[in-house]
Design an enzyme around this catalytic site. Structure first.
Site, short mmCIF file in Angstrom:
data_model
loop_
_atom_site.label_atom_id
_atom_site.label_comp_id
_atom_site.label_asym_id
_atom_site.label_seq_id
_atom_site.Cartn_x
_atom_site.Cartn_y
_atom_site.Cartn_z
N ARG A 1 0.84 -1.21 0.00
CA ARG A 1 0.00 0.00 0.00
C ARG A 1 0.87 1.25 0.00
O ARG A 1 0.48 2.29 0.52
CB ARG A 1 -0.95 0.00 1.19
CG ARG A 1 -0.28 -0.15 2.54
CD ARG A 1 -1.26 0.17 3.64
NE ARG A 1 -0.77 -0.34 4.91
CZ ARG A 1 -1.37 -0.12 6.05
NH1 ARG A 1 -2.45 0.61 6.09
NH2 ARG A 1 -0.89 -0.62 7.17
N ASP B 1 10.05 -7.28 8.48
CA ASP B 1 9.78 -6.30 7.41
C ASP B 1 9.56 -4.90 7.98
O ASP B 1 9.45 -3.94 7.22
CB ASP B 1 8.56 -6.73 6.57
CG ASP B 1 7.34 -7.01 7.42
OD1 ASP B 1 7.42 -7.86 8.32
OD2 ASP B 1 6.30 -6.36 7.20
P1 AMP Z 1 2.30 -3.61 8.02
O1 AMP Z 1 1.55 -4.37 9.03
O2 AMP Z 1 1.77 -2.22 7.76
O3 AMP Z 1 3.77 -3.60 8.25
O4 AMP Z 1 2.06 -4.38 6.63
C1 AMP Z 1 2.41 -5.72 6.41
C2 AMP Z 1 2.20 -6.04 4.95
O5 AMP Z 1 0.83 -5.95 4.59
C3 AMP Z 1 2.96 -5.16 3.99
O6 AMP Z 1 3.34 -5.95 2.91
C4 AMP Z 1 1.90 -4.16 3.61
O7 AMP Z 1 2.18 -3.52 2.39
C5 AMP Z 1 0.66 -5.03 3.54
N1 AMP Z 1 -0.59 -4.27 3.76
C6 AMP Z 1 -1.03 -3.76 4.92
N2 AMP Z 1 -2.22 -3.16 4.75
C7 AMP Z 1 -2.55 -3.28 3.44
C8 AMP Z 1 -3.67 -2.87 2.64
N3 AMP Z 1 -4.69 -2.18 3.15
N4 AMP Z 1 -3.65 -3.19 1.33
C9 AMP Z 1 -2.63 -3.87 0.80
N5 AMP Z 1 -1.56 -4.30 1.49
C10 AMP Z 1 -1.50 -4.00 2.81
MG MG Z 2 5.28 -2.65 7.60
#
Ligand code: AMP
Ligand code: MG
Length: 490
Positions: free
Chosen positions: A98, A263
């Site tokens: 995103r 990540d």
């Molecule tokens: P995060 O928890 O923000 O570190 O995200 C973990 C993974 O999920 C990463 O690859 C993000 O890009 C993906 N991600 C989180 N929210 C979304 C969303 N609303 N749409 C697409 N990918 C998402």
């Molecule tokens: Mg992240």
């Protein structure tokens, strides 16, 4: 028409130049609305701009409509490829789902900074997600990054937050909920997981090029080390120390990041990506900020070991590029560095500058810190309340009269707590007595400089959010932002 100073910055192409194995070119989403909710004028001088030179419209065009940058070279938007361990399980389906790397710009300090988006639409890594960011998520990240920065934590910053007029559906927010797009300002979006992916796809050649890039751009002082393996070993030591320092900063600031997946670990040792984070109210090592962290893996007290685990996994991912033995010293230096920075910052919160702390023996320091933590844990005095009360009640006679140290209502209500407090007072007084008499002024100054009067506890964020949702009243948000930016004098 005047040109937009945000689009005509001297953008560099360091990451793009690495080649297509590391990213995918993406197209940003188009949004129905663009309402600028936050612009970080404090960051503009860092990239050679003054606040007056940049209009709100400029922000919207650059960071809401994502108009093309006018760089000397082709400058696409790049969704970065990465994998990662999420709650200890390997996930090869991650990547910028995103967001994307919007551009890279040289700061006034000579360092290269990333503009990274969050909520800018789907990418090849969205895995069925909408690629969007809720407005509440954006508001929370703005507040977290500004609060941490003012507490001396090495953190990414937020350059802008634009509300985008869509209705999003989320399991963890009353839905439909408002949408936003954010631009982050940080040293790098290269993560431990970026290397993990290259290990997983068995491309040590790409991992080596990436590591050389990381050193060249973010650790250039190591380039003078001629022997390659030695240079890699020194880099790992430095990364380990940066990470240990960061975790010690979180811990003393009473911050729980909540999602310490690999990540979310930056290769530059900066803190970033603020989701369900929380500042602790009471000192409770088991406090867990994310509702989906069922086992408490990333609870407040586990943060030092969780980040060490991540560092070990990075060492494994570097197999084929760096000899395991070369990475050992880096791993070995994590814990001592953590202890050094934690003690230094904790003692400052108790009024002992780094110089003053040298008057104390190491056993005495350990005892003072552990007794303070025990007192906090057993009496349920608020973590930040404890230090701010100490700061407010300071009197110059603490060296001679311990009864004046920390007056609280606890003593009257709970005999056990009273006993605990009296023991702590005498320990603290003994430490103070070690300082020359004329240094009590520095104790007072140190307490004031180290202890915030206002902390970004969850109820404060919720209160601000309630007024945004119910009345579209943003004033309390700006007031809170101003207060957490100057938390020692709020
Ligand atoms: P995060 O928890 O923000 O570190 O995200 C973990 C993974 O999920 C990463 O690859 C993000 O890009 C993906 N991600 C989180 N929210 C979304 C969303 N609303 N749409 C697409 N990918 C998402
Ligand atoms: Mg992240």
């Amino acid at each position: 028409m005047d040109s937009n100073p945000l689009l005509t910055l001297p953008y560099e192409s360091a990451f793009a130049d690495l080649g297509v194995d590391y990213y995918d070119e993406v197209t940003p989403a188009s949004f129905p609305k663009h309402i600028l909710r936050f612009r970080n004028d404090a960051l503009l001088p860092k990239i050679g701009l003054s606040a007056e030179a940049v209009s709100d419209r400029n922000f919207i065009e650059a960071f809401g409509q994502f108009q093309s940058k006018q760089a000397d070279h082709y400058s696409p938007f790049l969704a970065l490829r990465y994998h990662g361990y999420q709650f200890h399980s390997y996930n090869p389906f991650l990547g910028d789902g995103r967001g994307f790397l919007h551009g890279q710009v040289r700061g006034d300090d000579g360092k290269l900074y990333d503009f990274g988006t969050k909520g800018s639409g789907p990418t090849p890594y969205s895995r069925g997600g909408d690629g969007k960011l809720t407005l509440k998520g954006g508001v929370r990240e703005v507040l977290a990054s500004e609060a941490l920065n003012s507490l001396g934590v090495n953190t990414s910053r937020t350059l802008s937050l634009i509300e985008t007029g869509e209705a999003l559906h989320r399991g963890d927010e009353p839905s439909p909920t408002r949408s936003s797009v954010m631009v982050r300002f940080s040293l790098s979006h290269i993560r431990f997981g970026t290397f993990e992916r290259l290990h997983y796809i068995k491309r040590p050649d790409l991992a080596k090029s990436l590591l050389d890039h990381v050193i060249e751009i973010y650790y250039p002082h190591l380039l003078s080390i001629e022997t390659e393996q030695e240079r890699y070993g020194q880099w790992f030591i430095e990364l380990s120390k940066r990470l240990a320092t960061l975790v010690a900063q979180w811990m003393t600031a009473g911050f729980c990041h909540a999602v310490l997946n690999t990540d979310n670990m930056s290769i530059t040792g900066e803190s970033f990506d603020y989701g369900p984070f929380a500042f602790i109210e009471e000192y409770d090592p088991r406090f867990t900020a994310a509702y989906f962290d069922y086992s408490g893996l990333y609870c407040y007290g586990n943060q030092p070991s969780a980040c060490y685990w991540n560092l070990e996994k990075l060492a494994v991912a570097l197999d084929g590029v760096v000899e395991a033995a070369v990475l050992e010293p880096g791993l070995a230096q994590y814990q001592p560095k953590y202890a050094e920075v934690y003690c230094d910052r904790f003692l400052k919160q108790l009024g002992f500058t780094t110089d003053a702390a040298r008057q104390l023996g190491s056993g005495e320091v350990r005892e003072l810190i552990s007794q303070t933590l025990t007192l906090l844990e057993r009496t349920h005095v608020g973590y930040h309340d404890f230090f701010s009360t100490l700061t407010q009640q300071f009197t110059f006679d603490w060296q001679t009269d311990s009864t004046h140290i920390l007056q609280t209502t606890l003593e009257r209500s709970d005999p056990q707590a009273a006993e605990q407090l009296s023991q702590w007072r005498s320990l603290y007084q003994h430490a103070l007595i070690r300082l020359p008499k004329d240094t009590m002024t520095s104790v007072q100054q140190c307490l004031k400089a180290a202890n915030p009067e206002i902390v970004l506890h969850r109820p404060k964020i919720e209160a601000v959010w309630e007024l945004i949702t119910e009345e579209d009243n943003w004033q309390p948000f700006y007031t809170l932002l101003e207060a957490i930016r100057n938390p020692m004098t709020a």
